[in-house]
Every structure is written in C-alpha cells, then in structure tokens.
Design a protein around this motif. Structure first.
Motif, PDB file in Angstrom:
ATOM      1  N   ARG A   1       9.006  47.443 111.176  1.00 17.63           N
ATOM      2  CA  ARG A   1       9.196  45.847 110.775  1.00 17.63           C
ATOM      3  C   ARG A   1       9.768  45.629 109.428  1.00 17.63           C
ATOM      4  O   ARG A   1      10.975  44.551 109.529  1.00 17.63           O
ATOM      5  CB  ARG A   1       8.269  45.662 110.821  1.00 17.63           C
ATOM      6  CG  ARG A   1       7.371  45.049 112.276  1.00 17.63           C
ATOM      7  CD  ARG A   1       6.453  43.887 112.693  1.00 17.63           C
ATOM      8  NE  ARG A   1       5.347  44.030 112.725  1.00 17.63           N
ATOM      9  CZ  ARG A   1       4.469  44.869 113.271  1.00 17.63           C
ATOM     10  NH1 ARG A   1       4.672  45.261 114.632  1.00 17.63           N
ATOM     11  NH2 ARG A   1       3.135  45.068 112.916  1.00 17.63           N
TER      12      ARG A   1
ATOM     13  N   ARG B   1      20.010  47.703 109.504  1.00 15.82           N
ATOM     14  CA  ARG B   1      19.833  47.425 111.473  1.00 15.82           C
ATOM     15  C   ARG B   1      20.228  48.727 112.540  1.00 15.82           C
ATOM     16  O   ARG B   1      21.133  49.394 113.314  1.00 15.82           O
ATOM     17  CB  ARG B   1      22.102  46.430 111.838  1.00 15.82           C
ATOM     18  CG  ARG B   1      21.276  44.944 111.115  1.00 15.82           C
ATOM     19  CD  ARG B   1      20.495  44.867 112.539  1.00 15.82           C
ATOM     20  NE  ARG B   1      19.865  43.486 112.187  1.00 15.82           N
ATOM     21  CZ  ARG B   1      18.630  43.321 111.977  1.00 15.82           C
ATOM     22  NH1 ARG B   1      17.724  44.194 111.201  1.00 15.82           N
ATOM     23  NH2 ARG B   1      18.003  41.847 111.213  1.00 15.82           N
TER      24      ARG B   1
ATOM     25  N   HIS C   1      11.661  52.051 118.389  1.00 16.37           N
ATOM     26  CA  HIS C   1      12.754  51.520 119.005  1.00 16.37           C
ATOM     27  C   HIS C   1      12.223  49.903 120.102  1.00 16.37           C
ATOM     28  O   HIS C   1      12.988  48.449 119.426  1.00 16.37           O
ATOM     29  CB  HIS C   1      14.033  51.991 120.364  1.00 16.37           C
ATOM     30  CG  HIS C   1      13.672  52.538 121.611  1.00 16.37           C
ATOM     31  ND1 HIS C   1      12.830  53.071 121.366  1.00 16.37           N
ATOM     32  CD2 HIS C   1      13.807  51.610 122.878  1.00 16.37           C
ATOM     33  CE1 HIS C   1      11.296  53.750 122.406  1.00 16.37           C
ATOM     34  NE2 HIS C   1      12.112  52.283 123.545  1.00 16.37           N
ATOM     35  N   GLU C   2      11.327  50.379 120.365  1.00 14.81           N
ATOM     36  CA  GLU C   2      10.564  48.903 120.649  1.00 14.81           C
ATOM     37  C   GLU C   2      10.335  48.000 119.649  1.00 14.81           C
ATOM     38  O   GLU C   2      10.373  46.893 119.931  1.00 14.81           O
ATOM     39  CB  GLU C   2       9.085  49.266 121.186  1.00 14.81           C
ATOM     40  CG  GLU C   2       9.810  50.384 122.808  1.00 14.81           C
ATOM     41  CD  GLU C   2       8.151  51.066 123.268  1.00 14.81           C
ATOM     42  OE1 GLU C   2       8.691  51.206 124.637  1.00 14.81           O
ATOM     43  OE2 GLU C   2       7.269  51.024 122.206  1.00 14.81           O
TER      44      GLU C   2
ATOM     45  N   GLN D   1      14.240  46.703 118.476  1.00 18.07           N
ATOM     46  CA  GLN D   1      14.818  46.227 118.757  1.00 18.07           C
ATOM     47  C   GLN D   1      14.697  44.601 119.583  1.00 18.07           C
ATOM     48  O   GLN D   1      15.045  44.011 119.873  1.00 18.07           O
ATOM     49  CB  GLN D   1      15.460  47.006 120.197  1.00 18.07           C
ATOM     50  CG  GLN D   1      16.149  47.791 120.040  1.00 18.07           C
ATOM     51  CD  GLN D   1      17.376  49.401 120.686  1.00 18.07           C
ATOM     52  OE1 GLN D   1      15.578  49.172 121.876  1.00 18.07           O
ATOM     53  NE2 GLN D   1      18.116  49.929 120.609  1.00 18.07           N
ATOM     54  N   GLY D   2      13.073  44.580 119.268  1.00 19.67           N
ATOM     55  CA  GLY D   2      12.001  43.225 119.252  1.00 19.67           C
ATOM     56  C   GLY D   2      12.717  42.456 118.404  1.00 19.67           C
ATOM     57  O   GLY D   2      12.402  41.462 118.282  1.00 19.67           O
TER      58      GLY D   2
ATOM     59  N   ASP E   1      15.916  42.205 116.704  1.00 22.51           N
ATOM     60  CA  ASP E   1      17.029  42.019 116.296  1.00 22.51           C
ATOM     61  C   ASP E   1      17.509  43.448 117.829  1.00 22.51           C
ATOM     62  O   ASP E   1      17.507  44.373 117.777  1.00 22.51           O
ATOM     63  CB  ASP E   1      17.970  42.646 115.494  1.00 22.51           C
ATOM     64  CG  ASP E   1      19.284  42.129 115.748  1.00 22.51           C
ATOM     65  OD1 ASP E   1      19.667  42.011 117.019  1.00 22.51           O
ATOM     66  OD2 ASP E   1      20.255  42.549 114.712  1.00 22.51           O
ATOM     67  N   PRO E   2      17.927  42.829 119.480  1.00 22.52           N
ATOM     68  CA  PRO E   2      18.257  43.571 120.142  1.00 22.52           C
ATOM     69  C   PRO E   2      19.712  44.434 119.557  1.00 22.52           C
ATOM     70  O   PRO E   2      20.013  45.774 120.391  1.00 22.52           O
ATOM     71  CB  PRO E   2      18.257  42.792 121.695  1.00 22.52           C
ATOM     72  CG  PRO E   2      18.575  41.784 120.858  1.00 22.52           C
ATOM     73  CD  PRO E   2      18.150  41.257 119.572  1.00 22.52           C
ATOM     74  N   ASP E   3      20.106  43.792 119.043  1.00 20.95           N
ATOM     75  CA  ASP E   3      21.406  45.064 118.324  1.00 20.95           C
ATOM     76  C   ASP E   3      20.597  46.038 117.599  1.00 20.95           C
ATOM     77  O   ASP E   3      22.296  47.294 117.521  1.00 20.95           O
ATOM     78  CB  ASP E   3      22.535  44.278 117.760  1.00 20.95           C
ATOM     79  CG  ASP E   3      22.611  43.484 118.668  1.00 20.95           C
ATOM     80  OD1 ASP E   3      23.139  44.022 120.278  1.00 20.95           O
ATOM     81  OD2 ASP E   3      24.004  42.909 118.666  1.00 20.95           O
TER      82      ASP E   3
ATOM     83  N   ARG F   1      20.586  49.842 116.121  1.00 15.83           N
ATOM     84  CA  ARG F   1      20.852  50.779 116.787  1.00 15.83           C
ATOM     85  C   ARG F   1      19.192  52.103 115.902  1.00 15.83           C
ATOM     86  O   ARG F   1      19.099  51.976 115.474  1.00 15.83           O
ATOM     87  CB  ARG F   1      21.809  51.420 116.241  1.00 15.83           C
ATOM     88  CG  ARG F   1      22.823  50.610 117.182  1.00 15.83           C
ATOM     89  CD  ARG F   1      24.470  50.864 116.790  1.00 15.83           C
ATOM     90  NE  ARG F   1      24.934  51.352 116.082  1.00 15.83           N
ATOM     91  CZ  ARG F   1      24.912  50.901 114.597  1.00 15.83           C
ATOM     92  NH1 ARG F   1      25.123  49.281 114.388  1.00 15.83           N
ATOM     93  NH2 ARG F   1      25.039  51.178 113.797  1.00 15.83           N
TER      94      ARG F   1
ATOM     95  N   ASN G   1      19.171  52.276 127.515  1.00 17.95           N
ATOM     96  CA  ASN G   1      19.465  52.069 125.974  1.00 17.95           C
ATOM     97  C   ASN G   1      20.742  52.015 125.075  1.00 17.95           C
ATOM     98  O   ASN G   1      20.607  53.555 125.188  1.00 17.95           O
ATOM     99  CB  ASN G   1      18.186  51.880 126.221  1.00 17.95           C
ATOM    100  CG  ASN G   1      18.136  51.585 124.065  1.00 17.95           C
ATOM    101  OD1 ASN G   1      19.277  50.891 123.925  1.00 17.95           O
ATOM    102  ND2 ASN G   1      17.085  50.505 124.129  1.00 17.95           N
TER     103      ASN G   1
ATOM    104  N   ARG H   1      22.096  51.248 122.444  1.00 14.52           N
ATOM    105  CA  ARG H   1      22.412  51.084 121.297  1.00 14.52           C
ATOM    106  C   ARG H   1      20.852  52.541 120.756  1.00 14.52           C
ATOM    107  O   ARG H   1      20.208  52.380 119.832  1.00 14.52           O
ATOM    108  CB  ARG H   1      21.588  50.305 120.964  1.00 14.52           C
ATOM    109  CG  ARG H   1      22.360  49.205 120.909  1.00 14.52           C
ATOM    110  CD  ARG H   1      22.381  47.471 120.610  1.00 14.52           C
ATOM    111  NE  ARG H   1      23.642  46.934 120.525  1.00 14.52           N
ATOM    112  CZ  ARG H   1      23.536  46.475 121.812  1.00 14.52           C
ATOM    113  NH1 ARG H   1      22.929  46.527 122.946  1.00 14.52           N
ATOM    114  NH2 ARG H   1      24.688  45.565 121.947  1.00 14.52           N
TER     115      ARG H   1
END
Ligand code: SAM
Length: 274
Positions: free
Chosen positions: A70, A78, A94-95, A98-99, A101-103, A105, A126, A128
């Motif tokens: 986080r 990113r 990833h959870e 991506q929570g 910023d969904p972009d 990777r 998924n 990404r």
C-alpha cells in the motif's frame, strides 16, 4: 509417473513430490490454507510444537506485506515484481494494489509449482497480473522471464517484493548479492520491500526452528541477525522507520499487532533506489 501419488489433488501439478515438505505449502498450512499436503501440515505442526506462536509470525508477515505494498502504491509505484510470492491467500498483492489503482500490474514469481499453478488459476481473466516459475538464485534468468511476460517494464520504476523468501537462501546462495543483482536491473525510483526471519530477538526459538533440513518433513530456514538483514539493503535508501520488527513497520491499527514488539521473529524494511 514417478513420485506422483494416485491421490494427487487436482490443484497440484503433476510431478510434485508429495513426500517432501515445501516452504510454500508449509506456510499455507500455517495460515490455514488448503493447498498443502500431509507432510507440509506435519512440518507446520512440528514448528508449532517448538514455537507455539508461529502462526502469529505468518500473520504478522502478511500484515507487513499489505502495509508495504500500500505504501509503495501510494508512493507512485505502478508495477510490482513479487519474488517468492507463495500460494495465494487472503490479501494478495494484486488485490491490495489493484484496489488502489486497477491499472497497477503485478507479476508473481515463485520456485514452487503449486504456488505458480494456484496463482495462475486465481488470476485467470486479470490481464494485469500473472505468475511465472522462477528462481531467485538465478536473477538474470528471473529478470528475462519477467520481461518476457510484458507485465514489467524495466524502463519504469518497479516495486520489488522479497517478502519472507531470502531466509530460504543459504549463505552459499549469496542472498545479499542476489538482491544487488536485482537492484542493478531496476530504474532509480524503484523500491524493495524485504522481510526476513531473524535470530535477533529470540535466539533460542530461532535456533530451534532454524536447524538444517535433512529430514523430508523439515524446510531449511536461515534465521539471520540484524546486521545480516540490514546488509540486504546495501545500495537502497532506507525509508523510515528503517529495518525494524515486523509489527513495528508503519503499523496502521491495533489489528497489525500479531506479535508483541520485542518478541517478533521477523525484521522488515523498505528501501528506495536513488
Ligand atoms: N511472499 C509471501 C508472503 O510473504 O506471504 C510468501 C512467502 S513463503 C514463506 C516463501 C516463498 O518463497 C515460497 O512460496 C517458496 O516457494 C518461495 N521460494 C523459496 N525459494 C525460492 C527461490 N529460490 N526462488 C523463488 N521463490 C522461492
């Protein structure tokens, strides 16, 4: 079908040795997961018999991982390369990211085929996030494979995660050099998050757990002192509060206190490449 038992569960790739405990599956057992074999559960039970609060260490480590990623996402990272990512469990990288910023990777890399297979299964759909089988002891190959996935752009800063994996490397595997080799491939502005089992606070318990694994129901864990762990951050600028006990690294709530300060079996820190 050498080494493959008739009752191999569907989630276990063919060829997995069900008679040899693996760190990934033993850790899954400690966290209450379901992707482990009898021999792994036995390894976890043996560990708990020696050090009863071992499951709290696993939770404490997962909580550090979540806080660290986080922090990195909030710092602008990113793309994440999670080496020794393990068998997916609650609060995967990833959870979490991506929570935010969904972009973002995420590429998971692990030496354990069960960890890789299960990661791929939960990442289906998924685009990404992905998973590769790779060995931290061979950084050049690992980096090549990571680049080939197209998920990691080595011209941009990377969040490198080496969480609870470096203590599975022996001194002969030269863990400090492996971290340095990975750092050399990363752009300035990249970060590393490391957690590592330590003999610093509880030398006796570390000694009980850290014996060499000659028996198939043991996994080889190399507890290191503070100096040995701080050396892994050579060449990185340490982010406040530096290398500290797991629950003390930027705690967010009381829920993060799985271990009492002064009693943690792990040290952790985050560094930035200038
Ligand atoms: N990083 C996750 C976490 O902290 O929750 C999982 C940690 S788990 C204790 C350690 C993982 O490192 C296992 O999944 C194991 O298979 C993997 N591992 C061990 N040696 C490795 C190596 N040489 N290269 C890559 N992964 C390795």
């Amino acid at each position: 079908n050498k080494g493959v038992s008739m009752d191999r569960p569907a989630w276990a790739p063919e060829g997995v040795d069900m008679q040899q405990a693996s760190p990934a599956r033993m850790y899954d057992a400690l966290l209450g997961g379901s992707h482990n074999f009898e021999i792994d559960r036995r390894a976890a039970e043996m560990g708990k018999a020696l050090v009863p609060d071992l499951p709290r260490l696993a939770l404490s480590n997962r909580a550090f991982l979540r806080r660290a990623v986080r922090f990195l996402a909030d710092s602008g990272i990113r793309q994440f390369l999670d080496v020794g990512s393990g068998i997916p469990t609650a609060g995967n990288v990833h959870e979490v990211v991506q929570g935010i910023d969904p972009d973002i990777r995420v590429l998971y890399a692990d030496i354990d085929p069960v960890a890789v297979a299960h990661s791929r299964a939960i990442l289906r759909g998924n685009s990404r996030a992905g998973a590769i089988e790779a060995d931290l002891r061979k950084p050049a190959e690992l980096l090549d494979r990571a680049g080939e996935t197209g998920l990691i752009d080595f011209d941009q800063p990377v969040g490198l995660l080496l969480v609870a994996v470096l203590h599975l490397l022996s001194d002969e595997d030269e863990p400090v050099k492996k971290v340095a080799d990975l750092r050399a491939a990363l752009e300035p502005g990249s970060y590393v998050a490391i957690s590592h089992l330590t003999s610093e606070m509880r030398p006796e318990d570390a000694g009980k757990l850290g014996a060499n694994a000659s028996d198939k129901s043991r996994v080889g864990i190399h507890f290191r002192n503070r100096e040995g762990i701080v050396a892994m951050f050579d060449g990185w600028d340490l982010i406040e509060p530096g290398v500290v006990e797991l629950p003390v690294w930027r705690p967010e709530s009381e829920r993060d206190r799985h271990e009492a300060p002064g009693r943690s079996l792990g040290l952790a820190g985050v560094g930035r490449k200038a």
